[in-house]
Enzyme design. Sequence first.
Site, PDB file in Angstrom:
ATOM      1  N   ASN A   7       0.862  -1.179   0.000  1.00  0.00           N
ATOM      2  CA  ASN A   7       0.000   0.000   0.000  1.00  0.00           C
ATOM      3  C   ASN A   7       0.900   1.231   0.000  1.00  0.00           C
ATOM      4  O   ASN A   7       1.441   1.603   1.029  1.00  0.00           O
ATOM      5  CB  ASN A   7      -0.893  -0.058   1.246  1.00  0.00           C
ATOM      6  CG  ASN A   7      -1.844   1.118   1.344  1.00  0.00           C
ATOM      7  OD1 ASN A   7      -1.814   2.032   0.517  1.00  0.00           O
ATOM      8  ND2 ASN A   7      -2.685   1.113   2.360  1.00  0.00           N
ATOM      9  N   ARG A  91      -2.749  -2.146  -3.291  1.00  0.00           N
ATOM     10  CA  ARG A  91      -3.920  -1.301  -3.082  1.00  0.00           C
ATOM     11  C   ARG A  91      -3.821  -0.131  -4.052  1.00  0.00           C
ATOM     12  O   ARG A  91      -2.802   0.560  -4.092  1.00  0.00           O
ATOM     13  CB  ARG A  91      -3.931  -0.774  -1.653  1.00  0.00           C
ATOM     14  CG  ARG A  91      -5.087   0.150  -1.444  1.00  0.00           C
ATOM     15  CD  ARG A  91      -5.055   0.790  -0.097  1.00  0.00           C
ATOM     16  NE  ARG A  91      -6.185   1.684   0.020  1.00  0.00           N
ATOM     17  CZ  ARG A  91      -6.186   2.790   0.740  1.00  0.00           C
ATOM     18  NH1 ARG A  91      -5.128   3.133   1.420  1.00  0.00           N
ATOM     19  NH2 ARG A  91      -7.254   3.546   0.783  1.00  0.00           N
ATOM     20  N   HIS A 180     -12.873   3.598   0.194  1.00  0.00           N
ATOM     21  CA  HIS A 180     -12.869   2.625   1.312  1.00  0.00           C
ATOM     22  C   HIS A 180     -13.611   1.345   0.942  1.00  0.00           C
ATOM     23  O   HIS A 180     -14.078   0.612   1.821  1.00  0.00           O
ATOM     24  CB  HIS A 180     -13.570   3.188   2.578  1.00  0.00           C
ATOM     25  CG  HIS A 180     -12.837   4.285   3.278  1.00  0.00           C
ATOM     26  ND1 HIS A 180     -13.500   5.309   3.919  1.00  0.00           N
ATOM     27  CD2 HIS A 180     -11.516   4.520   3.463  1.00  0.00           C
ATOM     28  CE1 HIS A 180     -12.610   6.132   4.461  1.00  0.00           C
ATOM     29  NE2 HIS A 180     -11.402   5.670   4.193  1.00  0.00           N
ATOM     30  N   GLY A 210     -12.335   6.433  10.475  1.00  0.00           N
ATOM     31  CA  GLY A 210     -10.915   6.524  10.833  1.00  0.00           C
ATOM     32  C   GLY A 210     -10.488   7.962  10.638  1.00  0.00           C
ATOM     33  O   GLY A 210     -11.272   8.875  10.907  1.00  0.00           O
ATOM     34  N   ASN A 211      -9.276   8.195  10.155  1.00  0.00           N
ATOM     35  CA  ASN A 211      -8.917   9.569   9.782  1.00  0.00           C
ATOM     36  C   ASN A 211      -9.816  10.021   8.645  1.00  0.00           C
ATOM     37  O   ASN A 211     -10.336  11.125   8.634  1.00  0.00           O
ATOM     38  CB  ASN A 211      -7.450   9.637   9.366  1.00  0.00           C
ATOM     39  CG  ASN A 211      -6.557   9.699  10.576  1.00  0.00           C
ATOM     40  OD1 ASN A 211      -6.835  10.452  11.514  1.00  0.00           O
ATOM     41  ND2 ASN A 211      -5.510   8.906  10.580  1.00  0.00           N
ATOM     42  N   ARG A 241     -10.697  16.693   7.035  1.00  0.00           N
ATOM     43  CA  ARG A 241     -11.513  17.064   5.858  1.00  0.00           C
ATOM     44  C   ARG A 241     -12.893  17.525   6.295  1.00  0.00           C
ATOM     45  O   ARG A 241     -13.458  17.009   7.255  1.00  0.00           O
ATOM     46  CB  ARG A 241     -11.667  15.847   4.927  1.00  0.00           C
ATOM     47  CG  ARG A 241     -10.413  15.539   4.166  1.00  0.00           C
ATOM     48  CD  ARG A 241     -10.558  14.246   3.381  1.00  0.00           C
ATOM     49  NE  ARG A 241      -9.478  13.338   3.717  1.00  0.00           N
ATOM     50  CZ  ARG A 241      -9.522  12.021   3.547  1.00  0.00           C
ATOM     51  NH1 ARG A 241     -10.602  11.443   3.050  1.00  0.00           N
ATOM     52  NH2 ARG A 241      -8.490  11.277   3.871  1.00  0.00           N
ATOM     53  N   ARG A 285      -8.671  10.761  19.860  1.00  0.00           N
ATOM     54  CA  ARG A 285      -8.359  10.543  21.287  1.00  0.00           C
ATOM     55  C   ARG A 285      -8.060  11.861  21.986  1.00  0.00           C
ATOM     56  O   ARG A 285      -8.543  12.108  23.096  1.00  0.00           O
ATOM     57  CB  ARG A 285      -7.160   9.604  21.422  1.00  0.00           C
ATOM     58  CG  ARG A 285      -7.517   8.167  21.149  1.00  0.00           C
ATOM     59  CD  ARG A 285      -6.291   7.343  20.929  1.00  0.00           C
ATOM     60  NE  ARG A 285      -5.637   7.740  19.676  1.00  0.00           N
ATOM     61  CZ  ARG A 285      -4.778   6.978  19.017  1.00  0.00           C
ATOM     62  NH1 ARG A 285      -4.461   5.802  19.495  1.00  0.00           N
ATOM     63  NH2 ARG A 285      -4.240   7.387  17.893  1.00  0.00           N
ATOM     64  N   GLU A 334     -13.917   1.226  15.623  1.00  0.00           N
ATOM     65  CA  GLU A 334     -13.563   0.022  16.381  1.00  0.00           C
ATOM     66  C   GLU A 334     -13.314   0.319  17.848  1.00  0.00           C
ATOM     67  O   GLU A 334     -13.511  -0.534  18.706  1.00  0.00           O
ATOM     68  CB  GLU A 334     -12.278  -0.608  15.805  1.00  0.00           C
ATOM     69  CG  GLU A 334     -12.466  -1.228  14.444  1.00  0.00           C
ATOM     70  CD  GLU A 334     -11.142  -1.498  13.727  1.00  0.00           C
ATOM     71  OE1 GLU A 334     -10.102  -1.643  14.399  1.00  0.00           O
ATOM     72  OE2 GLU A 334     -11.155  -1.577  12.491  1.00  0.00           O
ATOM     73  N   GLU A 384      -8.334  -4.620   5.536  1.00  0.00           N
ATOM     74  CA  GLU A 384      -8.247  -4.393   4.088  1.00  0.00           C
ATOM     75  C   GLU A 384      -7.157  -5.273   3.466  1.00  0.00           C
ATOM     76  O   GLU A 384      -7.310  -5.754   2.355  1.00  0.00           O
ATOM     77  CB  GLU A 384      -7.958  -2.908   3.818  1.00  0.00           C
ATOM     78  CG  GLU A 384      -9.172  -2.046   4.119  1.00  0.00           C
ATOM     79  CD  GLU A 384      -8.835  -0.576   4.314  1.00  0.00           C
ATOM     80  OE1 GLU A 384      -8.278  -0.232   5.369  1.00  0.00           O
ATOM     81  OE2 GLU A 384      -9.142   0.222   3.424  1.00  0.00           O
TER      82      GLU A 384
HETATM   83  P1  ADP Z   1      -6.633   5.804   8.827  1.00  0.00           P
HETATM   84  O1  ADP Z   1      -7.850   6.359   8.142  1.00  0.00           O
HETATM   85  O2  ADP Z   1      -5.440   6.693   8.747  1.00  0.00           O
HETATM   86  O3  ADP Z   1      -6.359   4.347   8.537  1.00  0.00           O
HETATM   87  P2  ADP Z   1      -7.419   4.815  11.438  1.00  0.00           P
HETATM   88  O4  ADP Z   1      -8.460   3.896  10.966  1.00  0.00           O
HETATM   89  O5  ADP Z   1      -6.181   4.235  12.045  1.00  0.00           O
HETATM   90  O6  ADP Z   1      -7.016   5.889  10.369  1.00  0.00           O
HETATM   91  O7  ADP Z   1      -8.101   5.773  12.531  1.00  0.00           O
HETATM   92  C1  ADP Z   1      -7.408   6.790  13.175  1.00  0.00           C
HETATM   93  C2  ADP Z   1      -8.353   7.476  14.150  1.00  0.00           C
HETATM   94  O8  ADP Z   1      -8.803   6.531  15.129  1.00  0.00           O
HETATM   95  C3  ADP Z   1      -7.687   8.618  14.911  1.00  0.00           C
HETATM   96  O9  ADP Z   1      -8.548   9.743  14.953  1.00  0.00           O
HETATM   97  C4  ADP Z   1      -7.549   8.045  16.313  1.00  0.00           C
HETATM   98  O10 ADP Z   1      -7.608   9.030  17.301  1.00  0.00           O
HETATM   99  C5  ADP Z   1      -8.776   7.164  16.389  1.00  0.00           C
HETATM  100  N1  ADP Z   1      -8.665   6.214  17.506  1.00  0.00           N
HETATM  101  C6  ADP Z   1      -7.761   5.236  17.681  1.00  0.00           C
HETATM  102  N2  ADP Z   1      -7.936   4.643  18.896  1.00  0.00           N
HETATM  103  C7  ADP Z   1      -8.955   5.284  19.498  1.00  0.00           C
HETATM  104  C8  ADP Z   1      -9.626   5.172  20.755  1.00  0.00           C
HETATM  105  N3  ADP Z   1      -9.256   4.279  21.655  1.00  0.00           N
HETATM  106  N4  ADP Z   1     -10.652   6.010  21.018  1.00  0.00           N
HETATM  107  C9  ADP Z   1     -11.029   6.934  20.115  1.00  0.00           C
HETATM  108  N5  ADP Z   1     -10.444   7.106  18.918  1.00  0.00           N
HETATM  109  C10 ADP Z   1      -9.433   6.291  18.608  1.00  0.00           C
END
Ligand code: ADP
Length: 397
Positions: A7, A91, A180, A210-211, A241, A285, A334, A384
């Site tokens: 990726n 990917r 996604h 996620g982000n 975004r 977080r 998650e 993924e």
């Molecule tokens: P990407 O889209 O870059 O793959 P991820 O799926 O890893 O991103 O998600 C990242 C996000 O998940 C960040 O905003 C992070 O703060 C959030 N995150 C990770 N662990 C926790 C948690 N325990 N509680 C709340 N948010 C979390």
Amino acid sequence: MKTLIINCGSSSLKYQLIDMATEKSMVQGLVERIGIEGSILTQKIEDRDKYIINTPMKDHKDAIKLVLEALVDKENGIIKSMDEIGAVGHRVVHGGEKYSESVIITDEVIQSIKDCIILAPLHNPPNITGIEACQELMPNTPMVAVFDTAFHQTMPKEAYICPLPYELYEKYGIRKYGFHGTSHKYVANKVAKVMGKNIEDLKIITCHLGNGCSIAAIKGGRSIDTSMGFTPVAGLMMGTRSGSIDPSVITFLIEEHGYTIEEVDDLLNKKSGVLGISGVSSDFRDVIAEADKGNIRAQLALDIFHYKVRAQIAAYAGIMGGVDTIVFTAGIGENSSLTRRESLRGLEFFGFTINEEKNSIRGKIQEISNEGSKVKIYQIPTNEELMIARDTAKLVK
Ligand code: ADP
């Protein structure tokens, strides 16, 4: 067979080697700062310390060369020779309208991915660089492209045509593509399996938070709508975004306040969303921690985020004529019990109640609705890489 998953981002590269006999990930690795000072490879194998290599890498070919060396390294590697890698799955972010499935990479496929650069100028170029570097270093290994957009190619026209002059779709390909897809497809299939149901019989809403964040409406195993659009900026509020906003804001900023196009682009992609509202961080977080301390803007960012998710779930339940299961996945989906609870607040009339004890456990495949709920709520870690590996192995066979 062992499948290598690649990726490639603009200056980074994530990789995994998956043993298809067990579907187990044998190695996870990350190369960062490719082409910039301080290039670093970090490789993780279960029960072992991280293997870290600090060495200059001028481009993705250098990076992939190092990945292959790390995999076969006598002390820190996991395979004896590169010949053990039966196939490589790449990917690829954008497959345009051409690909609704993964494909074996040929010269024609590379050309098609290049043709889509105009639709994904930040993502497709590094994807191509990664493919070409792998081809050079492993000329006899079959390669497969797995597209983020492919799963959403089943959307009906009313979902993907933008209400602009129709010629813009015909001439420039302006439409909703959705992203996604690999993640939405993986968790939808997984939830059907966990529920012991046939996916063809289910109406599923998958929330990838996620982000980047997107939600998909999946009816009978097919994506019929999703919240990202022509680009991954559309839809929900995200880490940095904006998600969907009134498009006139853009012309207003340019005409009335002298913003340049680059500034607006930067604003919408990198300075908005959770970061823009909270002023704290794009990391959920940090924002939750600040809100807990009484930071009003951090709280507002969370409130808007959850409101958008809730509204999108409600809309998709509406267009599907109901919903059987709602799935939360990716970093926030998650892990954040707060997000799952708050995104579903007010939707209990669908026919569910949340089991708060289960909801407080994170990062695990589980139902978080109470027994007897008509609509089942699940949290399912996405994978993924496994989905890419499965498609790759299937095609190479
Ligand atoms: P990407 O889209 O870059 O793959 P991820 O799926 O890893 O991103 O998600 C990242 C996000 O998940 C960040 O905003 C992070 O703060 C959030 N995150 C990770 N662990 C926790 C948690 N325990 N509680 C709340 N948010 C979390």
